[in-house]
Write an enzyme that holds these catalytic residues in place. Structure first.
Site, PDB file in Angstrom:
ATOM      1  N   SER A 192       0.851  -1.190   0.000  1.00  0.00           N
ATOM      2  CA  SER A 192       0.000   0.000   0.000  1.00  0.00           C
ATOM      3  C   SER A 192       0.882   1.232   0.000  1.00  0.00           C
ATOM      4  O   SER A 192       2.049   1.194   0.405  1.00  0.00           O
ATOM      5  CB  SER A 192      -0.868   0.009   1.268  1.00  0.00           C
ATOM      6  OG  SER A 192      -1.490   1.256   1.450  1.00  0.00           O
ATOM      7  N   TYR A 217      -1.973  -0.693  10.389  1.00  0.00           N
ATOM      8  CA  TYR A 217      -2.032  -1.006   8.947  1.00  0.00           C
ATOM      9  C   TYR A 217      -0.726  -0.576   8.274  1.00  0.00           C
ATOM     10  O   TYR A 217      -0.141  -1.328   7.492  1.00  0.00           O
ATOM     11  CB  TYR A 217      -3.233  -0.291   8.326  1.00  0.00           C
ATOM     12  CG  TYR A 217      -3.422  -0.551   6.849  1.00  0.00           C
ATOM     13  CD1 TYR A 217      -3.936  -1.765   6.397  1.00  0.00           C
ATOM     14  CD2 TYR A 217      -3.102   0.421   5.900  1.00  0.00           C
ATOM     15  CE1 TYR A 217      -4.123  -2.010   5.037  1.00  0.00           C
ATOM     16  CE2 TYR A 217      -3.290   0.188   4.546  1.00  0.00           C
ATOM     17  CZ  TYR A 217      -3.797  -1.016   4.116  1.00  0.00           C
ATOM     18  OH  TYR A 217      -3.991  -1.260   2.772  1.00  0.00           O
TER      19      TYR A 217
HETATM   20  P1  NAD Z   1     -11.278  -5.918  -0.805  1.00  0.00           P
HETATM   21  O1  NAD Z   1     -11.843  -5.886   0.568  1.00  0.00           O
HETATM   22  O2  NAD Z   1     -12.201  -5.772  -1.964  1.00  0.00           O
HETATM   23  O3  NAD Z   1     -10.418  -7.228  -1.017  1.00  0.00           O
HETATM   24  C1  NAD Z   1      -9.721  -7.873   0.024  1.00  0.00           C
HETATM   25  C2  NAD Z   1     -10.021  -9.355  -0.078  1.00  0.00           C
HETATM   26  O4  NAD Z   1      -9.218 -10.029   0.912  1.00  0.00           O
HETATM   27  C3  NAD Z   1     -11.509  -9.660   0.246  1.00  0.00           C
HETATM   28  O5  NAD Z   1     -12.060 -10.497  -0.747  1.00  0.00           O
HETATM   29  C4  NAD Z   1     -11.439 -10.341   1.606  1.00  0.00           C
HETATM   30  O6  NAD Z   1     -12.462 -11.289   1.807  1.00  0.00           O
HETATM   31  C5  NAD Z   1     -10.047 -10.987   1.541  1.00  0.00           C
HETATM   32  N1  NAD Z   1      -9.516 -11.286   2.880  1.00  0.00           N
HETATM   33  C6  NAD Z   1      -9.370 -10.448   3.942  1.00  0.00           C
HETATM   34  N2  NAD Z   1      -8.900 -11.140   4.998  1.00  0.00           N
HETATM   35  C7  NAD Z   1      -8.741 -12.430   4.588  1.00  0.00           C
HETATM   36  C8  NAD Z   1      -8.305 -13.599   5.225  1.00  0.00           C
HETATM   37  N3  NAD Z   1      -7.941 -13.624   6.523  1.00  0.00           N
HETATM   38  N4  NAD Z   1      -8.250 -14.733   4.503  1.00  0.00           N
HETATM   39  C9  NAD Z   1      -8.627 -14.755   3.198  1.00  0.00           C
HETATM   40  N5  NAD Z   1      -9.076 -13.681   2.553  1.00  0.00           N
HETATM   41  C10 NAD Z   1      -9.121 -12.523   3.241  1.00  0.00           C
HETATM   42  O7  NAD Z   1     -10.200  -4.731  -0.836  1.00  0.00           O
HETATM   43  P2  NAD Z   1      -8.992  -4.480  -1.835  1.00  0.00           P
HETATM   44  O8  NAD Z   1      -8.759  -3.043  -1.830  1.00  0.00           O
HETATM   45  O9  NAD Z   1      -9.175  -5.170  -3.125  1.00  0.00           O
HETATM   46  O10 NAD Z   1      -7.786  -5.143  -1.009  1.00  0.00           O
HETATM   47  C11 NAD Z   1      -6.785  -5.915  -1.626  1.00  0.00           C
HETATM   48  C12 NAD Z   1      -5.435  -5.485  -1.109  1.00  0.00           C
HETATM   49  O11 NAD Z   1      -5.184  -4.157  -1.548  1.00  0.00           O
HETATM   50  C13 NAD Z   1      -5.300  -5.472   0.407  1.00  0.00           C
HETATM   51  O12 NAD Z   1      -4.076  -6.075   0.773  1.00  0.00           O
HETATM   52  C14 NAD Z   1      -5.287  -4.005   0.740  1.00  0.00           C
HETATM   53  O13 NAD Z   1      -4.569  -3.730   1.928  1.00  0.00           O
HETATM   54  C15 NAD Z   1      -4.624  -3.425  -0.470  1.00  0.00           C
HETATM   55  N6  NAD Z   1      -4.877  -2.000  -0.698  1.00  0.00           N
HETATM   56  C16 NAD Z   1      -6.129  -1.516  -0.952  1.00  0.00           C
HETATM   57  C17 NAD Z   1      -6.329  -0.157  -1.154  1.00  0.00           C
HETATM   58  C18 NAD Z   1      -7.696   0.438  -1.436  1.00  0.00           C
HETATM   59  O14 NAD Z   1      -7.837   1.657  -1.450  1.00  0.00           O
HETATM   60  N7  NAD Z   1      -8.736  -0.360  -1.652  1.00  0.00           N
HETATM   61  C19 NAD Z   1      -5.233   0.700  -1.111  1.00  0.00           C
HETATM   62  C20 NAD Z   1      -3.962   0.194  -0.862  1.00  0.00           C
HETATM   63  C21 NAD Z   1      -3.796  -1.163  -0.667  1.00  0.00           C
END
Ligand code: NAD
Length: 263
Positions: free
Chosen positions: A141, A154
């Site tokens: 991130s 985080y």
């Molecule tokens: P999202 O919530 O749509 O996707 C995250 C997925 O991870 C979900 O499907 C959730 O069910 C799964 N998950 C969470 N904990 C879990 C566990 N213990 N076991 C198995 N699956 C699990 O959100 P996203 O934004 O697509 O997140 C994906 C990655 O991107 C994450 O690592 C997040 O930190 C990172 N990220 C997101 C953003 C943003 O703005 N959305 C920004 C920077 C980084």
């Protein structure tokens, strides 16, 4: 432009592939010819069906549980006869100040965002070596690149993930295993962003604050899209990036560059 068969014959495991960035990555990889295995602890029948329609095998896996994680990775490798790619993408947010953070909060965030990537790599590396090399991408991130006041746990989890990325890249280059990270800024149409917006008092105003934090998001009038992060992950696992390892690519509209004009 990528050819339609960038990942033809490759086998990939993607954690957290039921929604957001992981789901977009799974669909893109499948479109590019890879055999894709998704693990997630929140698989809904409709998302499972949509993934299955693209030939993607989705199964329940809580990445905090190392046995479940190992089962996911071993299953992909043994049923396909090889493993080429691991995307450690599952993640959760944690907006809490230090005085409000319990030990359970800490464990939940660090186990999901960091420990799972360490053990995912541990379980994948022997399979990658048997396949003649491979690629690991960690979804870190923007919070892993610059300190943030509102979510210290985080931020720590993502900084640690970038450290893991660089360390494993150094250790396993000899095995032709490349390890990289993507560092998204705010990404719309994700579970994580929707949870933040739903929790806010004024959804539209909060969305504008996220957009205002990145100069390019301001210029385009929108946040990044999951497909734009997936495209960077595809590049990192593709042969086009065969000399790229240990990087942490910011895909944040310039958010981590510094203070934007007029702030
Ligand atoms: P999202 O919530 O749509 O996707 C995250 C997925 O991870 C979900 O499907 C959730 O069910 C799964 N998950 C969470 N904990 C879990 C566990 N213990 N076991 C198995 N699956 C699990 O959100 P996203 O934004 O697509 O997140 C994906 C990655 O991107 C994450 O690592 C997040 O930190 C990172 N990220 C997101 C953003 C943003 O703005 N959305 C920004 C920077 C980084």
């Amino acid at each position: 432009m990528t050819s339609p068969a960038t990942l033809y014959g490759r086998v990939a495991v993607i954690t957290g592939g039921a929604s957001g960035i992981g789901r977009a990555t799974a669909l893109l990889f499948a479109q590019q010819g890879a055999r894709v295995f998704v693990g997630d602890y929140r698989l809904k029948p409709e998302s499972e069906q949509a993934l299955a329609a693209q030939g993607i095998c989705a199964s329940n896996c809580d990445v905090r549980n190392v046995c479940e994680l190992q089962r996911l990775i071993d299953h992909a490798a043994t049923t396909s006869g090889r493993l080429d790619i691991l995307v450690n993408n599952a993640g959760i947010g944690m907006v809490k100040q230090i005085h409000d953070v319990s030990e359970a909060d800490w464990d939940n965030c660090l186990d999901t965002n960091f420990k799972a990537a360490f053990f995912g790599a541990k379980f994948a590396i022997p399979h990658l070596i048997r396949s003649g090399g491979g690629s690991i991408v960690n979804t870190a991130s923007n919070a892993g690149l610059l300190p943030r006041a509102h979510d210290p746990v985080y931020s720590i989890s993502k900084m640690a993930l970038i450290g893991l990325t660089k360390s494993l890249a150094l250790c396993h280059a000899k095995d032709r295993i490349r390890v990289n990270a993507v560092c998204p800024g705010p990404v719309g149409d994700t579970g994580m962003m929707n949870a933040d917006l739903d929790a806010s008092i004024d959804r539209a105003a909060t969305e504008q604050l996220f957009i205002a934090a990145s100069p390019l998001a301001q210029a385009f009038g929108r946040m990044s899209r999951p497909s734009e992060i997936a495209a960077a992950i595809l590049y990192l696992v593709s042969d086009a990036a065969c000399m790229v390892t240990g990087t942490a690519i910011a895909i944040d509209g310039g958010k981590s560059l510094g203070v934007p004009p007029n702030c």
